[in-house]
Scaffold this motif. Sequence first.
Motif, PDB file in Angstrom:
ATOM      1  N   LEU A 295       0.839  -1.190   0.000  1.00 27.33           N
ATOM      2  CA  LEU A 295       0.000   0.000   0.000  1.00 27.33           C
ATOM      3  C   LEU A 295       0.879   1.247   0.000  1.00 27.33           C
ATOM      4  CD1 LEU A 295      -2.535  -1.226   2.693  1.00 27.33           C
ATOM      5  CD2 LEU A 295      -3.032  -0.875   0.264  1.00 27.33           C
ATOM      6  N   PRO A 296       0.464   2.315  -0.675  1.00 28.12           N
ATOM      7  CA  PRO A 296       1.319   3.493  -0.798  1.00 28.12           C
ATOM      8  C   PRO A 296       1.484   4.284   0.486  1.00 28.12           C
ATOM      9  CG  PRO A 296      -0.835   3.945  -1.733  1.00 28.12           C
ATOM     10  CD  PRO A 296      -0.813   2.481  -1.405  1.00 28.12           C
ATOM     11  N   HIS A 297       0.587   4.077   1.449  1.00 30.23           N
ATOM     12  CA  HIS A 297       0.592   4.941   2.626  1.00 30.23           C
ATOM     13  C   HIS A 297       1.150   4.292   3.884  1.00 30.23           C
ATOM     14  CE1 HIS A 297      -3.109   2.639   2.940  1.00 30.23           C
ATOM     15  NE2 HIS A 297      -3.254   3.015   4.199  1.00 30.23           N
ATOM     16  N   ILE A 298       1.563   3.022   3.793  1.00 27.41           N
ATOM     17  CA  ILE A 298       2.050   2.325   4.990  1.00 27.41           C
ATOM     18  C   ILE A 298       3.495   1.899   4.802  1.00 27.41           C
ATOM     19  CG2 ILE A 298       1.779   0.276   6.446  1.00 27.41           C
ATOM     20  CD1 ILE A 298      -1.210   0.420   5.989  1.00 27.41           C
ATOM     21  N   LEU A 299       4.308   2.203   5.816  1.00 27.68           N
ATOM     22  CA  LEU A 299       5.725   1.844   5.801  1.00 27.68           C
ATOM     23  C   LEU A 299       6.115   1.356   7.191  1.00 27.68           C
ATOM     24  CD1 LEU A 299       8.450   1.836   4.252  1.00 27.68           C
ATOM     25  CD2 LEU A 299       8.810   4.159   5.105  1.00 27.68           C
ATOM     26  N   SER A 300       6.523   0.095   7.258  1.00 24.91           N
ATOM     27  CA  SER A 300       6.957  -0.507   8.519  1.00 24.91           C
ATOM     28  C   SER A 300       8.482  -0.578   8.519  1.00 24.91           C
ATOM     29  CB  SER A 300       6.357  -1.909   8.658  1.00 24.91           C
ATOM     30  OG  SER A 300       6.820  -2.545   9.824  1.00 24.91           O
ATOM     31  N   VAL A 301       9.100   0.031   9.519  1.00 19.99           N
ATOM     32  CA  VAL A 301      10.558   0.183   9.526  1.00 19.99           C
ATOM     33  C   VAL A 301      11.163  -0.419  10.789  1.00 19.99           C
ATOM     34  CG1 VAL A 301      12.480   1.814   9.413  1.00 19.99           C
ATOM     35  CG2 VAL A 301      10.358   2.307   8.177  1.00 19.99           C
ATOM     36  N   HIS A 302      12.093  -1.342  10.596  1.00 20.10           N
ATOM     37  CA  HIS A 302      12.889  -1.884  11.702  1.00 20.10           C
ATOM     38  C   HIS A 302      14.070  -0.947  11.926  1.00 20.10           C
ATOM     39  CE1 HIS A 302      15.912  -5.182  13.106  1.00 20.10           C
ATOM     40  NE2 HIS A 302      15.565  -4.369  14.082  1.00 20.10           N
ATOM     41  N   ILE A 303      14.028  -0.225  13.025  1.00 19.71           N
ATOM     42  CA  ILE A 303      15.122   0.688  13.375  1.00 19.71           C
ATOM     43  C   ILE A 303      16.061  -0.073  14.300  1.00 19.71           C
ATOM     44  CG2 ILE A 303      15.707   2.888  14.442  1.00 19.71           C
ATOM     45  CD1 ILE A 303      12.940   3.853  13.495  1.00 19.71           C
ATOM     46  N   LYS A 304      17.160  -0.500  13.748  1.00 18.04           N
ATOM     47  CA  LYS A 304      18.007  -1.505  14.384  1.00 18.04           C
ATOM     48  C   LYS A 304      18.695  -0.979  15.642  1.00 18.04           C
ATOM     49  CE  LYS A 304      18.712  -3.924  10.013  1.00 18.04           C
ATOM     50  NZ  LYS A 304      19.682  -4.468   9.039  1.00 18.04           N
ATOM     51  N   ARG A 355       5.767   1.968  12.739  1.00 17.92           N
ATOM     52  CA  ARG A 355       4.953   2.078  11.525  1.00 17.92           C
ATOM     53  C   ARG A 355       4.691   3.547  11.241  1.00 17.92           C
ATOM     54  NH1 ARG A 355      -1.198   0.270  11.620  1.00 17.92           N
ATOM     55  NH2 ARG A 355      -1.276   2.203  12.834  1.00 17.92           N
ATOM     56  N   PHE A 356       5.099   3.972  10.064  1.00 15.89           N
ATOM     57  CA  PHE A 356       4.824   5.330   9.592  1.00 15.89           C
ATOM     58  C   PHE A 356       3.748   5.215   8.514  1.00 15.89           C
ATOM     59  CE2 PHE A 356       9.189   5.061  11.012  1.00 15.89           C
ATOM     60  CZ  PHE A 356       9.327   6.182  11.829  1.00 15.89           C
ATOM     61  N   SER A 357       2.667   5.959   8.668  1.00 12.62           N
ATOM     62  CA  SER A 357       1.609   5.899   7.655  1.00 12.62           C
ATOM     63  C   SER A 357       1.204   7.315   7.256  1.00 12.62           C
ATOM     64  CB  SER A 357       0.406   5.091   8.149  1.00 12.62           C
ATOM     65  OG  SER A 357       0.021   5.443   9.450  1.00 12.62           O
ATOM     66  N   PHE A 358       1.118   7.516   5.961  1.00 10.36           N
ATOM     67  CA  PHE A 358       1.004   8.841   5.358  1.00 10.36           C
ATOM     68  C   PHE A 358      -0.419   9.108   4.890  1.00 10.36           C
ATOM     69  CE2 PHE A 358       5.013   6.685   4.567  1.00 10.36           C
ATOM     70  CZ  PHE A 358       5.903   7.531   5.195  1.00 10.36           C
ATOM     71  N   GLY A 359      -0.761  10.409   4.817  1.00 11.18           N
ATOM     72  CA  GLY A 359      -2.111  10.721   4.398  1.00 11.18           C
ATOM     73  C   GLY A 359      -2.382  12.193   4.238  1.00 11.18           C
ATOM     74  N   TYR A 360      -3.663  12.505   4.205  1.00 11.14           N
ATOM     75  CA  TYR A 360      -4.162  13.851   3.936  1.00 11.14           C
ATOM     76  C   TYR A 360      -3.571  14.876   4.905  1.00 11.14           C
ATOM     77  CZ  TYR A 360      -7.548  17.682   3.574  1.00 11.14           C
ATOM     78  OH  TYR A 360      -8.142  18.905   3.423  1.00 11.14           O
ATOM     79  N   GLY A 361      -3.054  15.970   4.339  1.00 17.37           N
ATOM     80  CA  GLY A 361      -2.537  17.059   5.147  1.00 17.37           C
ATOM     81  C   GLY A 361      -1.050  16.993   5.426  1.00 17.37           C
TER      82      GLY A 361
END
Length: 384
Positions: A295-304, A355-361
């Motif tokens: 999905l374009p708005h969801i990014l799950s990041v393992h910050i080591k 989890r960083f998720s992007f959207g309106y605004g």
Amino acid sequence: MKEFIYLDHAATTPMHPSVIDKMTEAMQNAYGNASSVHQLGRRSKGLLEEARQVFASSINAHPTEIVMTSGGTESDNMAILKTAETCAAQGKHVITTSIEHPAVKEPISELEARGFEITVLPVNQEGRISVQQVIEALRPDTILVSVIYGNNEIGSLMPITEIGQYLKTLDHQVIFHTDAVQAYGTEVIDVKEQGIDLLSVSSHKINGPKGVGFLYVNRKLSLPAMMTGGEQESRRRAGTENIPGILGFQEAVKIRMQEKNNVRAAYQDLKDNFLKEMDNSSIEYAVNGSLDHSLPHILSVHIKGVQAEKLLIHLDLAHVAVSTGSACSAGNVDPSPVLEALHGQGHPAVAETLRFSFGYGLTREQVVSVVLILEKAVAFLKEK
């Protein structure tokens, strides 16, 4: 109070100003009960049916196939529990995946407690299953396949079209349900072309109000009501319809359908820019799941090397709203079943993921700011 930079759109989204205006107008002027026979009731009924048409058109369904609900959880529960209830005489085998939302996972667990057999398909390193896994899991007594459209934690997209189209080639009926709560509004959904029988949607994920959603039910199916009482929703869901909420949802859908391609590109651009800034930072990280099928708005990041809960606190104090990869309740942190399904129990990513998720605004400038704040927080925590 200092304004937050909001990167938790997968949890919920802020309402679009036009949605707020639409709901305010509805609360003032469309207060009649849609079941009443007087003019005010008939007016509300007409508005409800206009909204149903919009919802149906958005997924290439017929208006009679749209059942209004309180949101994704109710839709998922109705789809799963009532399908099992209806089809139990034909079989008691259900197929699902290891990364379903709790709104699917819990009713399926309830079915298991009732004596149904459940096959849980594992995901690969991209957080996806294959059509072949479904084919190999099918049995003569399989009655339901429930596969999430796009995962809410890692964003991985499943091969929904391929699964749905294959199931329609079988000699016996296997009902196909998908939780499309995160995918609706960014992905092109055509329930007829994709062979989907049941599809769950929630308003608050696309800048609409909370407490409103719908379940698409293929008109070839006949599911008993989940909520019983009155005869609303053609006796499929009792309870006085939330007309202001439904009209707000309708407005959100109209906006999203008009701007879907632009919205998808805008969210993908924010995601790409976030990753670019991460690459230019000193943060050691890895993406959970796939970037190619997500999905374009969801990014799950393992910050080591840094506990996600500690990072979350630092970001919150800096007025940045994100989520961890774990479910938190009353101060207790349980490992994320999704991350455990992806990496295995005990993997560092399970405790070190945001989890960083992007959207309106949200703007590019804010994305840059968040990475700078994150970089400082990571450095501080690693020094301790």
